[in-house]
Design a protein around this motif. Structure first.
Motif, PDB file in Angstrom:
ATOM      1  N   PHE A 110       0.813  -1.208   0.000  1.00 27.72           N
ATOM      2  CA  PHE A 110       0.000   0.000   0.000  1.00 27.72           C
ATOM      3  C   PHE A 110       0.851   1.264   0.000  1.00 27.72           C
ATOM      4  CE2 PHE A 110      -2.641   3.330   1.814  1.00 27.72           C
ATOM      5  CZ  PHE A 110      -3.865   3.123   1.202  1.00 27.72           C
ATOM      6  N   LEU A 111       1.947   1.273   0.738  1.00 20.42           N
ATOM      7  CA  LEU A 111       2.769   2.473   0.862  1.00 20.42           C
ATOM      8  C   LEU A 111       3.770   2.643  -0.282  1.00 20.42           C
ATOM      9  CD1 LEU A 111       3.623   2.454   4.674  1.00 20.42           C
ATOM     10  CD2 LEU A 111       1.773   3.639   3.511  1.00 20.42           C
ATOM     11  N   ASP A 112       3.945   1.602  -1.098  1.00 17.24           N
ATOM     12  CA  ASP A 112       5.033   1.614  -2.069  1.00 17.24           C
ATOM     13  C   ASP A 112       4.609   1.965  -3.487  1.00 17.24           C
ATOM     14  OD1 ASP A 112       6.676   0.767   0.004  1.00 17.24           O
ATOM     15  OD2 ASP A 112       6.262  -1.344  -0.402  1.00 17.24           O
ATOM     16  N   VAL A 113       3.312   2.042  -3.745  1.00 17.03           N
ATOM     17  CA  VAL A 113       2.862   2.197  -5.126  1.00 17.03           C
ATOM     18  C   VAL A 113       3.167   3.594  -5.644  1.00 17.03           C
ATOM     19  CG1 VAL A 113       1.043   0.479  -4.855  1.00 17.03           C
ATOM     20  CG2 VAL A 113       0.556   2.882  -4.368  1.00 17.03           C
ATOM     21  N   ALA A 114       3.469   3.650  -6.947  1.00 22.52           N
ATOM     22  CA  ALA A 114       3.719   4.942  -7.583  1.00 22.52           C
ATOM     23  C   ALA A 114       2.411   5.617  -7.985  1.00 22.52           C
ATOM     24  CB  ALA A 114       4.615   4.751  -8.800  1.00 22.52           C
ATOM     25  N   SER A 115       1.467   4.821  -8.497  1.00 18.49           N
ATOM     26  CA  SER A 115       0.170   5.355  -8.899  1.00 18.49           C
ATOM     27  C   SER A 115      -0.884   4.898  -7.912  1.00 18.49           C
ATOM     28  CB  SER A 115      -0.186   4.857 -10.306  1.00 18.49           C
ATOM     29  OG  SER A 115      -1.471   5.295 -10.669  1.00 18.49           O
ATOM     30  N   ARG A 116      -1.636   5.836  -7.393  1.00 15.68           N
ATOM     31  CA  ARG A 116      -2.662   5.494  -6.401  1.00 15.68           C
ATOM     32  C   ARG A 116      -4.028   5.527  -7.083  1.00 15.68           C
ATOM     33  NH1 ARG A 116      -1.203  10.159  -3.445  1.00 15.68           N
ATOM     34  NH2 ARG A 116       0.614  10.316  -4.798  1.00 15.68           N
ATOM     35  N   THR A 117      -4.601   4.359  -7.294  1.00  9.24           N
ATOM     36  CA  THR A 117      -5.820   4.235  -8.081  1.00  9.24           C
ATOM     37  C   THR A 117      -7.020   3.984  -7.191  1.00  9.24           C
ATOM     38  OG1 THR A 117      -4.601   3.367  -9.965  1.00  9.24           O
ATOM     39  CG2 THR A 117      -6.961   2.918  -9.890  1.00  9.24           C
ATOM     40  N   ASN A 118      -8.098   4.724  -7.436  1.00 11.68           N
ATOM     41  CA  ASN A 118      -9.389   4.504  -6.804  1.00 11.68           C
ATOM     42  C   ASN A 118     -10.406   4.167  -7.893  1.00 11.68           C
ATOM     43  OD1 ASN A 118      -8.955   5.530  -3.827  1.00 11.68           O
ATOM     44  ND2 ASN A 118      -7.954   7.020  -5.156  1.00 11.68           N
ATOM     45  N   THR A 119     -11.243   3.194  -7.617  1.00 19.31           N
ATOM     46  CA  THR A 119     -12.181   2.705  -8.620  1.00 19.31           C
ATOM     47  C   THR A 119     -13.539   3.361  -8.455  1.00 19.31           C
ATOM     48  OG1 THR A 119     -11.050   0.575  -8.695  1.00 19.31           O
ATOM     49  CG2 THR A 119     -13.298   0.657  -9.565  1.00 19.31           C
ATOM     50  N   VAL A 120     -14.044   3.932  -9.555  1.00 14.12           N
ATOM     51  CA  VAL A 120     -15.370   4.555  -9.589  1.00 14.12           C
ATOM     52  C   VAL A 120     -16.151   3.823 -10.672  1.00 14.12           C
ATOM     53  CG1 VAL A 120     -16.643   6.707  -9.925  1.00 14.12           C
ATOM     54  CG2 VAL A 120     -14.347   6.758  -8.900  1.00 14.12           C
ATOM     55  N   SER A 121     -17.094   2.955 -10.254  1.00 13.36           N
ATOM     56  CA  SER A 121     -17.721   2.062 -11.239  1.00 13.36           C
ATOM     57  C   SER A 121     -19.226   1.950 -11.011  1.00 13.36           C
ATOM     58  CB  SER A 121     -17.090   0.668 -11.153  1.00 13.36           C
ATOM     59  OG  SER A 121     -17.352   0.064  -9.905  1.00 13.36           O
TER      60      SER A 121
END
Length: 738
Positions: free
Chosen positions: A654-665
């Motif tokens: 969780f802390l290491d990702v470069a892109s932080r994606t949230n899903t809106v569906s």
């Protein structure tokens, strides 16, 4: 309305019953007395004796309370020896049809009020009010404990209120100016101490800002009005408002007024120091205050003033109904304490008019509070779990204190440093079918479960109505605060709060099928009706099936319906309806640099924007490397080890990702001004996007202009929209028959 005659109960008013085996039958117990009990303590002690004698009925015991107002002058304690048994609880309830009130106040006969005639007092009142203000001599009635107004602001301890005044069950407000609107904070000559910097190193814990010689010193700022010239005889003047950050309301006492230089100096500091109003951004535009606790400003129906030196109460009655009942709050302790016990029910009574809280629960199990009215409390209606003592005098953002029972204190600041704090709340308890309103510093605090092993508390607030729960501390005094693991707020109506409605800390909580409306009404900003933030391990929370409405603002404020703040992840926001919610910058749902949140199958109607996400990479980088997150994520618990690694696979990396994606569906956007958007990121259709959009639809519909009640949503044309989104409308809001 009934009057306060039955202090001692007459025959038939209080009785002890066993639940009979025959349907509808009740067998009165023979407890060695022919008359009813006169107090709850007598009935409780009789049950204790019954248990000691081995005569506790297999079906349980009911204590019925007859009609009347029962003055509370000490806490009614229920402990281990007062527990019922599984399937055989001890029940304290109002007799069917009886109006039973437990009151911590003292009634002042209206005959004791008279028009003001003292020339010196009349000269301090404005001319239009002189024939309308009434006065009662409390000291002559033997009433001399008036309490003290306290700071009761952002990051200060929750403490008992001063004496408050109710007329016909409505709160009288301490006389203030201006009556409508507020004043802009003028040029700041001295911000005063800044505890956030001097005690904590600022928001990024910079050691250079720390001050080992910290003194809680007030600030000084200019004003530009002549009204203050009328206040030269006044003492104990207070200010309330927003003195720096738009989410941080405070109450500050005036140390002195320089009438020539037109400056105000406060006794206490504000957490962030006092800052001037400026027309530059939403935060600076939110800075404002009003001046209160002034006899000179007693000029509007519903206002009052207590002269502590003379012991006199002044008030101006409201005009819509003759004033036939005046009550002042006296009692500071909890009315009822339920500790280290189980299988108890309290039903159908009203608790009112205390300076502290109504009901305190600690290490309780299978306790049910049903069909209660809890109103007029200076702190809270109901609290589960311990509070905390300690910390510096005045505002403190975080500290480690001493947990204590039957006390609130600065829970938020202690929890900030101790995220796994076990407040000993208990488990499997239910607060249901209650009305909780006119409280000073919040409605209900529930807790339970373990942040360490993720065991659930399973404590619930169900089918309750909560409103006006921030009369004294306007911000961060939500109707419901949730701590711990696995607790729920369901089918409640939460409305008319100046700040937020629900604040959540912990894991696996459910906020489901509630109606939440008219929140964030008084100019505050950078806040949501629902709020969670600053601990990414707080995963598994659900905001599902709620109806958020009439929570809106223009571009001058930043508010939202659901606020996932400061790195929050793993939250599900699904099957909700948002009608007229949010502001253009924040939208109806707002994600602040966290990720792996899912926002799906919601309906957004007439919202400025459905979902907004701010990437805020510098803040993300600072937070994920901070000592605070190191402690919360790897010392208090370990997100890389069971049970966290097993319960929440989303925490992996969780802390290491470069892109932080949230899903809106799967959401439907009805007449929204904008679509979903990001700040500092991008909207994408794949996993490289900061907002992953899948299967959302934007539609235009002709809608009625009248306010949207729940029943309107069940009709065309919105019926088809909500059915398409699989939103269970019949389950939302207060439910009859519970």
């Amino acid at each position: 309305m009934f009057y306060r005659h039955p202090i001692l109960l007459t025959a038939g008013c209080l009785a002890l019953f066993a639940i009979g085996q025959n349907a509808g039958a009740q067998l009165q117990l023979q407890v060695g007395r022919s008359a009813p009990f006169q107090t709850l303590e007598q009935a409780r002690d009789a049950i204790r004796k019954m248990k000691a004698d081995g005569k506790y009925p297999a079906e349980g015991v009911v204590v019925e309370i007859g009609e009347g107002v029962y003055p509370v002058r000490d806490t009614f304690e229920l402990g281990p020896s007062d527990a019922g048994l599984p399937g055989a609880p001890v029940v304290y309830r109002a007799r069917p049809g009886a109006n039973v009130v437990l009151s911590g106040g003292t009634s002042i006969p209206f005959s004791k009020f008279e028009k003001v005639s003292d020339p010196a007092t009349l000269s301090r009142l404005i001319s239009e009010a002189r024939n309308k203000v009434l006065v009662a001599d409390l000291a002559a009635l033997g009433i001399r404990d008036y309490g003290d107004i306290k700071q009761q602001g952002f990051s200060t301890p929750f403490l008992p209120a001063h004496m408050e005044v109710y007329g016909n069950d409505r709160l009288f407000e301490l006389a203030k100016w201006p009556n409508e609107g507020s004043l802009k904070i003028g040029k700041v000559l001295d911000s005063g101490a800044i505890p956030m910097n001097e005690l904590h190193g600022g928001k990024f814990q910079d050691p250079a800002l720390l001050n080992p010689d910290y003194v809680p010193r007030g600030g000084t700022f200019e004003f530009d009005y002549d009204r203050a010239d009328r206040w030269k005889l006044a003492s104990d003047i207070w200010l309330k408002g927003v003195f720096s950050r738009g989410f941080a309301h405070d109450n500050l006492q005036v140390e002195k007024i320089d009438f020539e230089k037109r400056t105000l100096t406060t006794v206490q500091p504000h957490l962030y120091g006092i800052s001037a109003w400026a027309d530059t951004n939403p935060m600076t535009k939110s800075r404002h205050y009003v001046v209160y606790n002034l006899l000179e400003e007693l000029d509007r129906p519903g206002e009052c003033f207590v002269d502590k030196e003379s012991g006199k109460l002044y008030l101006m009655p409201r005009e819509e109904k003759p004033l036939d009942r005046v009550e002042i709050t006296v009692f500071e302790k909890p009315f009822i304490a339920i500790e280290n016990t189980a299988h108890i029910r309290i039903e159908g009574v009203t608790l009112e008019n205390g300076r502290g809280m109504g009901i305190y629960m600690e290490n309780a199990e299978q306790v049910v509070l049903d069909n209660l009215t809890v109103r007029g409390f200076g702190i809270l209606g109901i609290m589960m779990g311990q509070g905390v003592e300690g910390g510096h005098e005045g505002p403190v953002h975080e500290f480690t204190g001493t947990p204590v029972s039957r006390y609130v204190g600065n829970i938020k600041a202690h929890h900030y440093e101790n995220s796994t704090w076990d407040r000993r709340a208990g488990k499997n308890c239910t607060i249901q079918n209650c009305r909780i309103y006119n409280t000073g510093q919040g409605g209900v605090i529930i807790d339970g479960g373990s942040k360490v092993d993720l065991s659930a508390g399973n404590n619930r607030i169900v089918n309750c109505e909560l409103y006006r729960n921030s009369n004294l501390r306007a911000s961060y005094s939500p109707a419901v605060s949730i701590y711990g693991v696995g607790n729920a707020v369901r089918n409640c109506r939460i409305h008319h709060q100046p700040h937020n409605a629900v604040t959540l800390f912990g894991n696996d909580h459910a906020v489901e099928f509630n109606e939440i409306d008219h929140i964030l009404q008084e100019g505050y900003e950078d806040m949501g009706a629902f709020y969670i933030g600053r601990n990414p391990s707080d995963m598994g929370n659900r905001v599902v099936g709620n109806y958020f409405h009439d929570i809106c603002a223009d571009e001058h404020r930043r508010i939202t319906g659901v606020y996932l703040d400061d790195g929050t992840g793993g939250t599900l926001v699904a099957s909700n309806i948002f009608y007229k919610v949010g502001s253009p910058r924040f939208g109806a749902a707002y994600v602040h640099f966290g990720h792996r949140n899912t926002i799906q199958q919601n309906v957004f109607i007439d919202c400025p924007a459905p979902v907004k996400f701010i990437l805020s990479t510098p803040r993300w980088e600072t937070r994920r490397k901070s000592a605070l997150w190191e402690k919360r994520l790897f010392e208090d618990i370990d997100i890389n080890a069971p049970p966290y690694s097993e319960r929440y696979p989303l925490l992996d990396g969780f802390l290491d990702v470069a892109s932080r994606t949230n899903t809106v569906s799967g959401n439907i956007f009805v007449n929204c001004e904008e679509g979903c958007g990001t700040s500092g990121g991008k909207v994408g259709l794949d996993q490289d996007g900061d907002l992953l959009l899948e299967g959302n639809r934007a539609v235009k519909l002709e809608l009625p202009l009248t306010p949207f009640r729940l029943e309107m949503l069940r009709k065309a044309p919105l019926k088809g929209v909500t059915e398409c989104a699989s939103i269970p409308l019949d389950k939302i809001g207060l439910q009859s028959g519970n």
